[in-house]
Scaffold this motif. Structure first.
Motif, PDB file in Angstrom:
ATOM      1  N   PHE A   8       0.857  -1.179   0.000  1.00 16.28           N
ATOM      2  CA  PHE A   8       0.000   0.000   0.000  1.00 16.28           C
ATOM      3  C   PHE A   8       0.895   1.231   0.000  1.00 16.28           C
ATOM      4  CE2 PHE A   8      -2.739  -3.166   1.940  1.00 16.28           C
ATOM      5  CZ  PHE A   8      -3.948  -2.939   1.296  1.00 16.28           C
ATOM      6  N   TRP A   9       0.732   2.079  -0.977  1.00 15.79           N
ATOM      7  CA  TRP A   9       1.503   3.317  -1.029  1.00 15.79           C
ATOM      8  C   TRP A   9       0.729   4.389  -0.282  1.00 15.79           C
ATOM      9  CZ3 TRP A   9       6.348   3.449  -2.216  1.00 15.79           C
ATOM     10  CH2 TRP A   9       6.869   2.448  -3.048  1.00 15.79           C
ATOM     11  N   LEU A  10       1.411   5.075   0.627  1.00 14.94           N
ATOM     12  CA  LEU A  10       0.800   6.149   1.393  1.00 14.94           C
ATOM     13  C   LEU A  10       1.478   7.466   1.062  1.00 14.94           C
ATOM     14  CD1 LEU A  10       0.730   4.455   4.931  1.00 14.94           C
ATOM     15  CD2 LEU A  10      -1.110   4.527   3.251  1.00 14.94           C
ATOM     16  N   THR A  11       0.691   8.530   1.091  1.00 16.32           N
ATOM     17  CA  THR A  11       1.287   9.857   0.963  1.00 16.32           C
ATOM     18  C   THR A  11       1.970  10.180   2.295  1.00 16.32           C
ATOM     19  OG1 THR A  11      -0.663  10.989   1.822  1.00 16.32           O
ATOM     20  CG2 THR A  11      -0.581  10.598  -0.584  1.00 16.32           C
ATOM     21  N   GLU A  12       2.786  11.219   2.317  1.00 22.38           N
ATOM     22  CA  GLU A  12       3.437  11.612   3.565  1.00 22.38           C
ATOM     23  C   GLU A  12       2.389  11.956   4.619  1.00 22.38           C
ATOM     24  OE1 GLU A  12       6.735  14.825   5.233  1.00 22.38           O
ATOM     25  OE2 GLU A  12       6.400  14.625   3.085  1.00 22.38           O
ATOM     26  N   GLU A  13       1.309  12.609   4.194  1.00 13.51           N
ATOM     27  CA  GLU A  13       0.241  12.982   5.120  1.00 13.51           C
ATOM     28  C   GLU A  13      -0.443  11.731   5.698  1.00 13.51           C
ATOM     29  OE1 GLU A  13      -3.986  15.464   5.060  1.00 13.51           O
ATOM     30  OE2 GLU A  13      -2.666  15.518   3.323  1.00 13.51           O
ATOM     31  N   GLU A  14      -0.710  10.749   4.856  1.00 17.29           N
ATOM     32  CA  GLU A  14      -1.337   9.516   5.334  1.00 17.29           C
ATOM     33  C   GLU A  14      -0.414   8.757   6.288  1.00 17.29           C
ATOM     34  OE1 GLU A  14      -4.083   8.293   1.468  1.00 17.29           O
ATOM     35  OE2 GLU A  14      -1.935   7.843   1.475  1.00 17.29           O
ATOM     36  N   PHE A  15       0.881   8.725   5.952  1.00 18.40           N
ATOM     37  CA  PHE A  15       1.844   8.014   6.786  1.00 18.40           C
ATOM     38  C   PHE A  15       1.966   8.652   8.163  1.00 18.40           C
ATOM     39  CE2 PHE A  15       6.157   6.995   8.252  1.00 18.40           C
ATOM     40  CZ  PHE A  15       6.115   5.603   8.178  1.00 18.40           C
ATOM     41  N   GLY A  20      -4.917   3.932  11.463  1.00 16.40           N
ATOM     42  CA  GLY A  20      -6.310   3.747  11.088  1.00 16.40           C
ATOM     43  C   GLY A  20      -6.825   2.385  11.508  1.00 16.40           C
TER      44      GLY A  20
END
Length: 195
Positions: A8-15, A20
Motif C-alpha cells: 500500500f503506497w501512502l502519501t506523507e500525510e497519510e503516513f 487507522g
C-alpha cells in the motif's frame, strides 16, 4: 509459499496520520494492536529488536530457528493460514527501522557486473573492495531498505529504492518467503526471490 502480498503506497500525510482502524466487522473484537502499546500487545520477545537480541545470545547462529520457536509459541492451534478473518485481525508483527550508518551504497543501484557498477559507484558485497570498506558489517540483517544488497543468486536490475528481506524474515513483520532472499523494487514495483 502459497501466500499473497500487497503493498500500500501512502502519501506523507497519510503516513504521518494516526493509525487507522480496519473496517468494522460484525461480531469481531477490536484488534488488540489498536488498543495497546506495541510492547503491551506483542510482548517483549515478539518485538523484532528483542528477537534479534535473543538470537545473538545463542552460542551458535540459529538463523530462523529461534524466530520459528517464538512464532510457534504464539501460533493459534489452527495455524496462521487457517484463521478466520475476524480472528486474524488480532494478529500482527511490528516492524522497526534504524539507520544503516556508513553504507557506501545508499542511493546507488546494484548491478551484476563490475563494469555496470563503475558508473554508479556501487560496490558489490562479494567484491574485492568489500573487505577494505568492511561491507560484511551489513551482513547481519533481517530486512533493509536500499544500500548494500546481499542476493542469494544474481543482482536484479533494480532501482536504489528496494527492500531486501532475508531468509529469517519472520522477524520482519512475520513475512515468510521460505528459504532465501526476497527483494522488492519499490520504484519499479518488481519482485525478485531466490534461495
Amino acid at each position: 509459499m502459497d501466500n499473497d502480498y500487497v503493498l500500500f503506497w501512502l502519501t506523507e500525510e497519510e503516513f504521518a496520520a494516526p493509525l487507522g482502524a480496519p473496517p468494522a466487522i460484525e461480531g469481531a473484537p477490536v484488534p488488540g494492536w489498536l488498543s495497546k502499546s506495541p510492547l503491551d500487545y506483542f510482548g517483549e520477545f515478539n518485538l523484532p529488536r528483542m528477537v534479534a537480541e535473543q538470537q545473538a545470545k545463542c552460542a551458535f547462529s540459529p538463523g530462523g530457528l529461534a524466530v520459528n520457536e517464538l512464532l510457534a509459541a504464539a501460533r493459534p492451534a489452527r495455524g496462521w493460514k487457517n484463521l478466520p478473518g475476524t480472528e486474524a485481525l488480532d494478529y500482527g508483527w511490528p516492524i522497526e527501522i534504524t539507520l544503516r550508518e556508513g553504507d557506501p551504497n545508499v542511493g546507488k543501484p546494484a548491478r551484476e557486473f563490475r563494469h555496470e557498477n563503475e558508473f554508479s559507484g556501487y560496490i558489490a558485497a562479494y567484491s574485492e573492495e568489500r573487505q577494505e570498506l568492511k561491507l560484511e558489517r551489513f551482513q547481519d540483517w533481517h530486512a533493509h531498505l536500499g544500500g548494500t544488497m546481499f542476493p542469494m543468486q544474481g543482482y536484479p536490475d533494480f532501482s536504489p529504492f528496494y527492500i531486501e528481506i532475508s531468509e529469517i524474515s519472520e522477524i520482519f513483520g512475520g513475512f515468510n518467503f521460505g528459504d532465501g532472499v526476497a527483494q522488492i523494487d519499490l520504484k519499479e514495483m518488481k519482485l525478485e526471490w531466490a534461495c
